[in-house]
Design a protein around this motif. Sequence first.
Motif, PDB file in Angstrom:
ATOM      1  N   GLU A  23       0.824  -1.208   0.000  1.00 16.51           N
ATOM      2  CA  GLU A  23       0.000   0.000   0.000  1.00 16.51           C
ATOM      3  C   GLU A  23       0.858   1.258   0.000  1.00 16.51           C
ATOM      4  OE1 GLU A  23      -2.114  -3.465   1.064  1.00 16.51           O
ATOM      5  OE2 GLU A  23      -0.446  -2.603   2.175  1.00 16.51           O
ATOM      6  N   GLU A  26       2.606   1.539  -3.396  1.00 19.62           N
ATOM      7  CA  GLU A  26       1.673   1.984  -4.436  1.00 19.62           C
ATOM      8  C   GLU A  26       1.429   3.486  -4.379  1.00 19.62           C
ATOM      9  OE1 GLU A  26      -2.506   0.366  -6.365  1.00 19.62           O
ATOM     10  OE2 GLU A  26      -1.635  -0.675  -4.662  1.00 19.62           O
ATOM     11  N   HIS A  33      -0.435  -1.131  -8.839  1.00 20.17           N
ATOM     12  CA  HIS A  33      -0.834  -2.333  -8.107  1.00 20.17           C
ATOM     13  C   HIS A  33       0.149  -3.485  -8.348  1.00 20.17           C
ATOM     14  CE1 HIS A  33      -3.761  -4.973  -6.122  1.00 20.17           C
ATOM     15  NE2 HIS A  33      -3.373  -5.881  -7.004  1.00 20.17           N
ATOM     16  N   ARG A  37       3.117  -5.001  -5.545  1.00 15.93           N
ATOM     17  CA  ARG A  37       3.001  -6.370  -5.042  1.00 15.93           C
ATOM     18  C   ARG A  37       4.157  -7.258  -5.522  1.00 15.93           C
ATOM     19  NH1 ARG A  37      -0.721  -3.338  -4.577  1.00 15.93           N
ATOM     20  NH2 ARG A  37      -2.275  -3.494  -2.930  1.00 15.93           N
ATOM     21  N   PHE A  50      -0.866 -10.876  -7.334  1.00 16.24           N
ATOM     22  CA  PHE A  50      -0.860  -9.921  -8.439  1.00 16.24           C
ATOM     23  C   PHE A  50      -0.907 -10.716  -9.733  1.00 16.24           C
ATOM     24  CE2 PHE A  50       3.528 -10.806  -7.256  1.00 16.24           C
ATOM     25  CZ  PHE A  50       4.128 -11.113  -8.464  1.00 16.24           C
TER      26      PHE A  50
END
Length: 183
Positions: A23, A26, A33, A37, A50
Amino acid sequence: KMLHEAAKAIVRDHDGMFPNSPEVLEALPGIGHYTARAVAAFAYNQDVVFVETNLRTVVTHHVFGEATNVNDKEILSVLAQALPKGRAREWYAALMDYGAHLKRSGVRLNARAKGYTKQKKFQGSDREARGAVLKALVLGPKESSLLIDLFGPTRRTQMRSVLANLTKEGLISLVKGTFRLPR
């Protein structure tokens, strides 16, 4: 450009420490995304899911068979169920290698997936030109004319534009007709 912006944000907002939370990753400039990941899985061995092109190929081939319009949510669900806890790094590496093997063997299923977008051709692109400029400047400062002619006379206009953009973005600088990486 975005890598440079992300590096500045890491120094400014995270005291120079590379974040490990997907998070937080990102939220960095240019990190979406997938990249957040993938970094969490490969760099920190975190159990995150992902989708990328080779994973999509494996799951579509073995789980969805002849189905069309398979969406990434369905693929993510399969990956979440199959992910071996604590082994994300090696699992993703193996799946990506296997997906690449499937593609080399002629299995081309990504176009049937809803979330798939074919990447634009690299040869002749601004991405190619930007990379070539930065690669050349890593070896040391270069005269403007040398970089403008890097791909020959047919791409001079493109190279002028790329050099102007890289300069505007602060990734290179021009001093007395010579381009260099910033200090």
